[in-house]
Enzyme design. Structure first.
Site, mmCIF file in Angstrom:
data_model
loop_
_atom_site.group_PDB
_atom_site.id
_atom_site.type_symbol
_atom_site.label_atom_id
_atom_site.label_comp_id
_atom_site.label_asym_id
_atom_site.label_seq_id
_atom_site.Cartn_x
_atom_site.Cartn_y
_atom_site.Cartn_z
ATOM 1 N N HIS A 44 -8.143 -20.163 -9.587
ATOM 2 C CA HIS A 44 -9.223 -19.528 -10.335
ATOM 3 C C HIS A 44 -10.444 -20.435 -10.411
ATOM 4 O O HIS A 44 -11.575 -19.980 -10.282
ATOM 5 C CB HIS A 44 -8.772 -19.174 -11.757
ATOM 6 C CG HIS A 44 -9.882 -18.521 -12.547
ATOM 7 N ND1 HIS A 44 -10.266 -17.218 -12.323
ATOM 8 C CD2 HIS A 44 -10.703 -19.002 -13.519
ATOM 9 C CE1 HIS A 44 -11.270 -16.920 -13.130
ATOM 10 N NE2 HIS A 44 -11.554 -17.970 -13.860
ATOM 11 N N ASP A 67 -1.457 -11.753 -9.307
ATOM 12 C CA ASP A 67 -1.503 -12.870 -10.266
ATOM 13 C C ASP A 67 -1.214 -12.424 -11.694
ATOM 14 O O ASP A 67 -1.016 -13.259 -12.570
ATOM 15 C CB ASP A 67 -2.821 -13.642 -10.182
ATOM 16 C CG ASP A 67 -4.041 -12.819 -10.540
ATOM 17 O OD1 ASP A 67 -3.937 -11.574 -10.617
ATOM 18 O OD2 ASP A 67 -5.123 -13.411 -10.730
ATOM 19 N N HIS A 68 -1.168 -11.150 -11.943
ATOM 20 C CA HIS A 68 -0.688 -10.549 -13.196
ATOM 21 C C HIS A 68 -0.812 -9.048 -13.057
ATOM 22 O O HIS A 68 -1.354 -8.547 -12.062
ATOM 23 C CB HIS A 68 -1.485 -11.034 -14.422
ATOM 24 C CG HIS A 68 -2.955 -11.101 -14.183
ATOM 25 N ND1 HIS A 68 -3.719 -9.989 -13.965
ATOM 26 C CD2 HIS A 68 -3.794 -12.154 -14.089
ATOM 27 C CE1 HIS A 68 -4.976 -10.348 -13.759
ATOM 28 N NE2 HIS A 68 -5.047 -11.660 -13.807
ATOM 29 N N ASP A 70 -5.668 -10.180 -6.621
ATOM 30 C CA ASP A 70 -6.159 -10.316 -7.991
ATOM 31 C C ASP A 70 -5.954 -9.030 -8.787
ATOM 32 O O ASP A 70 -6.355 -7.940 -8.348
ATOM 33 C CB ASP A 70 -7.655 -10.657 -7.931
ATOM 34 C CG ASP A 70 -8.139 -11.432 -9.134
ATOM 35 O OD1 ASP A 70 -7.350 -11.664 -10.063
ATOM 36 O OD2 ASP A 70 -9.327 -11.821 -9.149
ATOM 37 N N ASP A 71 -5.331 -9.150 -9.958
ATOM 38 C CA ASP A 71 -5.187 -8.038 -10.904
ATOM 39 C C ASP A 71 -4.312 -6.893 -10.392
ATOM 40 O O ASP A 71 -4.401 -5.772 -10.892
ATOM 41 C CB ASP A 71 -6.556 -7.466 -11.290
ATOM 42 C CG ASP A 71 -7.308 -8.334 -12.277
ATOM 43 O OD1 ASP A 71 -6.918 -9.497 -12.465
ATOM 44 O OD2 ASP A 71 -8.315 -7.873 -12.853
ATOM 45 N N CYS A 113 -5.817 -15.131 -15.040
ATOM 46 C CA CYS A 113 -5.912 -15.704 -13.687
ATOM 47 C C CYS A 113 -5.687 -17.208 -13.653
ATOM 48 O O CYS A 113 -4.894 -17.714 -12.856
ATOM 49 C CB CYS A 113 -7.280 -15.390 -13.094
ATOM 50 S SG CYS A 113 -7.596 -13.633 -12.846
#
Length: 517
Positions: free
Chosen positions: A137, A351-352, A44-45, A83
């Site tokens: 998510h 995810d980004h 995540d992130d 997300c």
């Protein structure tokens, strides 16, 4: 193996069908070998702030190890830097305008019920599938798992359960527990109670002298290994997803990972100002960070955080990455100990990306490079070792690439298989020319962005435009163009620079072709 090298006799004897890979088309592969296991690592992130990506201030030896075992993509981008939309895209292999997920709330099962998820499809191909941590998510999506998804709660008994799943510092837990009691006495429940506590205290960082098993990050690793072991006993190939929720806010990690870095040596983003000539709606006021109790909630778009707080936040982000990195090492060791490393495809992805002060931005939620660019790597059988690929690729390419590598038959998706780039056969190749991202702003604007090897071109469309509605020039409110060869920090929008007129025209045609196909 390339189709043109396979003769008819071989086809008849083996009934193996190998499909060529074409941009924006799915890959087709059936093999006579046992389908490969898949270890699916969602982080995540996570931006490419990793030693393997040239960020030598980072301590990430285990992700480095994975990179040397396989291939990393240095110019990989998500379909939308949030997300919910990004994860719906990668799990279905479809663009957001196909999943109809552009936010955090929508479930693709409701917005596009005809779509199948990647693990759901694998079940039909003889796989056992399961997961722990953050894969989707919203919710757990029971259709995706043949063995129930589960999250562990067996925290280190020495420290107990973290407050709100995040905090182990004794003083923080004391204050939060007192606030919970107050809120309940006022009759608050559920989200209202949670918000009451967070309005009193919700730190953006925590460095506590605790063990790895004091937070869920460490527990996800143990749970993931348990799931692998359970499926191995069945004799079936596995798809096991492990979704690490760090380095998402709050930046909490055991103190030993903070101690890997000296705060005074941390470099701050430069310049910390908005790009010249860029439309105001390309930026945002980083509400996710402002929701933390130690951040001034009055900060607005373009405002800059105090330097000391910036260093603390970046320090925490880096510590969280090293915490996750340690988990990757445990997983790789587990594969080796079980003698299945050579029959397991490992894919790691973020995810980004993440803004850490650049453009006076924090978090994600934009079409800028720091928000869309991700770490993306594959290792395992059929993947070239210690290789870097600079071609622009998309996260939704993960779905067909995994199928192609694992020996699973085709699935109809928007993504393309990247196996011709990953394998060691010089006769196979593809040449993707751009990656597409998009981001909505307010209720009626959508920015579509294409990233080539050198440029980013973005169009902002009005009136609720999506790629499945008519493309009209009069809907275009603004355009952006950045040249990463001369301006890697996106300091100036070059769309009105006469020397870039031909480039802008070409990129506009590429984007329009994508949006209207």
């Amino acid at each position: 193996m390339n189709l043109r090298n396979i003769n008819i006799a071989f086809l008849l004897l083996s009934t193996i069908i190998l499909g060529s890979c074409k941009t924006k088309q799915e890959s087709v592969q059936l093999t006579n070998s046992k389908p490969k296991n898949i270890l699916f690592l969602a982080i995540d992130d996570l931006k490419p702030l990793l030693n393997a990506y040239g960020e030598n201030q980072m301590y990430t030896p285990n992700i480095d190890r994975l990179a040397k075992m396989g291939t990393i993509f240095t110019n990989a981008h998500v379909q939308q830097a949030i997300c919910g939309a990004s994860r719906a895209s990668v799990m279905t292999g479809m663009y957001p305008d196909h999943t109809k997920v552009w936010d955090l709330e929508t479930d693709f099962r409701d917005s596009a019920p005809e779509l199948l998820s990647m693990p759901e499809y694998l079940i039909t191909q003889g796989y056992e599938t399961s997961a722990t941590g953050k894969i989707y998510h919203k919710g757990i999506d029971r259709k995706s798992w043949s063995i129930p998804y589960s999250n562990p709660n067996y925290y280190d008994e020495k420290y107990g359960t973290p407050a709100f799943g995040s905090y182990q510092d004794p003083e923080t837990k004391r204050i939060m527990n007192a606030a919970l009691k107050e809120g309940r006495e006022k009759g608050l429940t559920n989200r209202a109670l949670r918000n009451y506590v967070f309005n009193i205290l919700r730190p953006s960082t925590e460095s506590a002298n605790v063990s790895d098993l004091s937070y869920t990050t460490g527990l996800y690793t143990i749970e993931g290994i348990k799931k692998m072991d359970k499926i191995i006993k069945t004799g079936k190939p596995f798809f096991v997803g492990i979704g690490y929720q760090k380095p998402h806010l709050p930046f909490v990690a055991p103190k030993k990972y903070w101690d890997l870095y000296k705060r005074e040596d941390i470099k701050l983003a430069v310049p910390q100002k908005q790009s010249e000539g860029t439309p105001k709606w390309a930026f945002h006021s980083f509400g996710e960070l402002r929701n933390m109790s130690d951040i001034d909630s009055r900060l607005d778009t373009g405002d800059v955080l105090p330097e000391a707080k910036q260093r603390e936040l970046i320090h925490g982000y880096m510590a969280c990455i090293s915490y996750v990195d340690a988990q990757i090492g445990i997983l790789l060791d587990a594969l080796e100990e079980r003698n299945i490393l050579d029959e397991t495809i490992v894919v790691l992805w973020g995810d980004h990306g993440y803004h850490l002060g650049d453009h006076a931005l924090w978090n994600k939620h934009s079409n800028f490079e720091q928000a869309t660019r991700i770490p993306f790597m594959f290792a395992g059988p059929g993947v070239a070792k210690n290789t870097k690929i600079d071609k622009p690729v998309e996260l939704l390419d993960l779905f067909p690439t995994l199928f192609d590598l694992a020996g699973v038959k085709e699935a109809k998706v928007d993504g393309k298989s990247l196996k011709p780039l990953l394998d060691t056969d010089p006769k196979t190749n593809i040449n993707p020319t751009y990656a597409v991202s998009q981001y909505p702003r307010w209720k009626d604007k959508m920015g579509y962005s294409i990233r080539t090897d050198r440029y980013r071109y973005t169009e902002w469309h009005n009136d609720g435009y999506r790629s499945f509605t008519p493309y009209k020039e009069e809907r275009i409110l603004a355009r952006e163009l950045y040249d990463y060869e001369v301006d890697p920090l996106e300091t100036k929008n070059l769309i009105n620079d006469a020397s870039y007129a031909d480039t802008a025209k070409l990129l506009k045609a590429e984007l329009k072709s994508f949006l209207t196909k």
